[in-house]
Design an enzyme around this catalytic site. Sequence first.
Site, PDB file in Angstrom:
ATOM      1  N   ASP A   1      -7.216  -2.643  14.456  1.00 30.28           N
ATOM      2  CA  ASP A   1      -8.614  -2.931  14.115  1.00 30.28           C
ATOM      3  C   ASP A   1      -8.714  -4.139  13.171  1.00 30.28           C
ATOM      4  OD1 ASP A   1      -7.546  -1.856  11.805  1.00 30.28           O
ATOM      5  OD2 ASP A   1      -8.978  -0.202  11.626  1.00 30.28           O
TER       6      ASP A   1
ATOM      7  N   HIS B   1      -6.926  -4.572  10.342  1.00 32.32           N
ATOM      8  CA  HIS B   1      -6.672  -4.329   8.922  1.00 32.32           C
ATOM      9  C   HIS B   1      -5.371  -4.993   8.467  1.00 32.32           C
ATOM     10  CE1 HIS B   1      -4.539  -0.437  10.159  1.00 32.32           C
ATOM     11  NE2 HIS B   1      -3.644  -0.998   9.364  1.00 32.32           N
TER      12      HIS B   1
ATOM     13  N   ASP C   1       0.813  -1.217   0.000  1.00 29.89           N
ATOM     14  CA  ASP C   1       0.000   0.000   0.000  1.00 29.89           C
ATOM     15  C   ASP C   1       0.847   1.269   0.000  1.00 29.89           C
ATOM     16  OD1 ASP C   1       1.014  -0.399   2.541  1.00 29.89           O
ATOM     17  OD2 ASP C   1      -0.918  -0.736   3.488  1.00 29.89           O
TER      18      ASP C   1
ATOM     19  N   GLU D   1      -9.513  -1.948   5.638  1.00 30.69           N
ATOM     20  CA  GLU D   1     -10.093  -1.640   6.937  1.00 30.69           C
ATOM     21  C   GLU D   1     -11.364  -2.461   7.162  1.00 30.69           C
ATOM     22  OE1 GLU D   1      -8.617   0.064   9.057  1.00 30.69           O
ATOM     23  OE2 GLU D   1      -7.689   1.873   8.269  1.00 30.69           O
TER      24      GLU D   1
HETATM   25  C1  GLP Z   1      -0.159   0.313   8.581  1.00 26.27           C
HETATM   26  C2  GLP Z   1       0.165  -0.532   7.362  1.00 26.27           C
HETATM   27  C3  GLP Z   1      -0.096  -1.999   7.629  1.00 26.27           C
HETATM   28  C4  GLP Z   1       0.556  -2.397   8.940  1.00 26.27           C
HETATM   29  C5  GLP Z   1      -0.039  -1.611  10.059  1.00 26.27           C
HETATM   30  C6  GLP Z   1       0.468  -1.991  11.444  1.00 26.27           C
HETATM   31  O1  GLP Z   1      -1.517   0.553   8.697  1.00 26.27           O
HETATM   32  N1  GLP Z   1      -0.562  -0.147   6.191  1.00 26.27           N
HETATM   33  O2  GLP Z   1       0.403  -2.768   6.551  1.00 26.27           O
HETATM   34  O3  GLP Z   1       0.393  -3.783   9.166  1.00 26.27           O
HETATM   35  O4  GLP Z   1       0.264  -0.244   9.814  1.00 26.27           O
HETATM   36  O5  GLP Z   1       1.620  -1.289  11.737  1.00 26.27           O
HETATM   37  P1  GLP Z   1       2.581  -1.600  12.940  1.00 26.27           P
HETATM   38  O6  GLP Z   1       3.386  -2.788  12.500  1.00 26.27           O
HETATM   39  O7  GLP Z   1       3.408  -0.362  13.072  1.00 26.27           O
HETATM   40  O8  GLP Z   1       1.739  -1.879  14.121  1.00 26.27           O
END
Ligand code: GLP
Length: 235
Positions: free
Chosen positions: A136, A138, A67, A143
Amino acid sequence: MRTLYFESYDRMSKYAADMIAAQIRQKPDSVLGLATGSSPLGIYRELIGLYESGQLDFSQVTTFNLDEYCGMDYRNEQSYHYYMQENLFSKINVPASNIHLPDAAAADPDAECLSYERSIEQAGGIDLQLLGIGHDGHIGFNEPDSHFPAITHRTMLAEPTIQANRRFFASQDQVPKEALTMGIGTIMKARKILLIAFGADKEEIVRQAFTGPVVPAVPASVLQLHPDVTVLYGK
Ligand code: GLP
């Protein structure tokens, strides 16, 4: 689904990096799906170490990131393009022409999404997809929703995600509200999936996603239906 529990973030990262390394050694021209966020940083450090010590060669590898924030120029330090260059690509020998992230500054985002989806297909599909998980549930930026989005698309970020990302930006209005993301269908087409989650704050969502019902309100729960998923988690 295989789930493994780790008491150490470093040990979890090493285990995940070894899985990715095994994939590349077995198929040097592997197509990797990559993730951002704080969770994969330890894995990227391990992979750089394996490359620097001559144990891993990325010269035939192709990568597709999950993304990117909408409207974000790739030179912006908050962009996922920048993150990937800083934390992995500039430190290994993957050819620049083999690296793909959605171009979220594209004039026509919908056309960009279709073309991204097509590029993944033309590369032969993703061999191994690395995923983190949001609080959440995702994955990528899929989402909680009323359905599982099929392909790469433009999406609005949920309020908890915007709040979680706030720490990376100077002010609230700089936090992006939209992104381009692979769809759940895109992710589910990967031949192998490796999801990592570390920290007490991820415990509840990991439990819901992998022991609860498969529902689009918890997007990661769909992974229960994939034939080759490894979940590494711990706190
Ligand atoms: C963002 C990314 C996700 C990732 C998430 C969790 O939203 N788009 O791909 O998994 O963050 O991030 P973290 O690993 O910092 O908790």
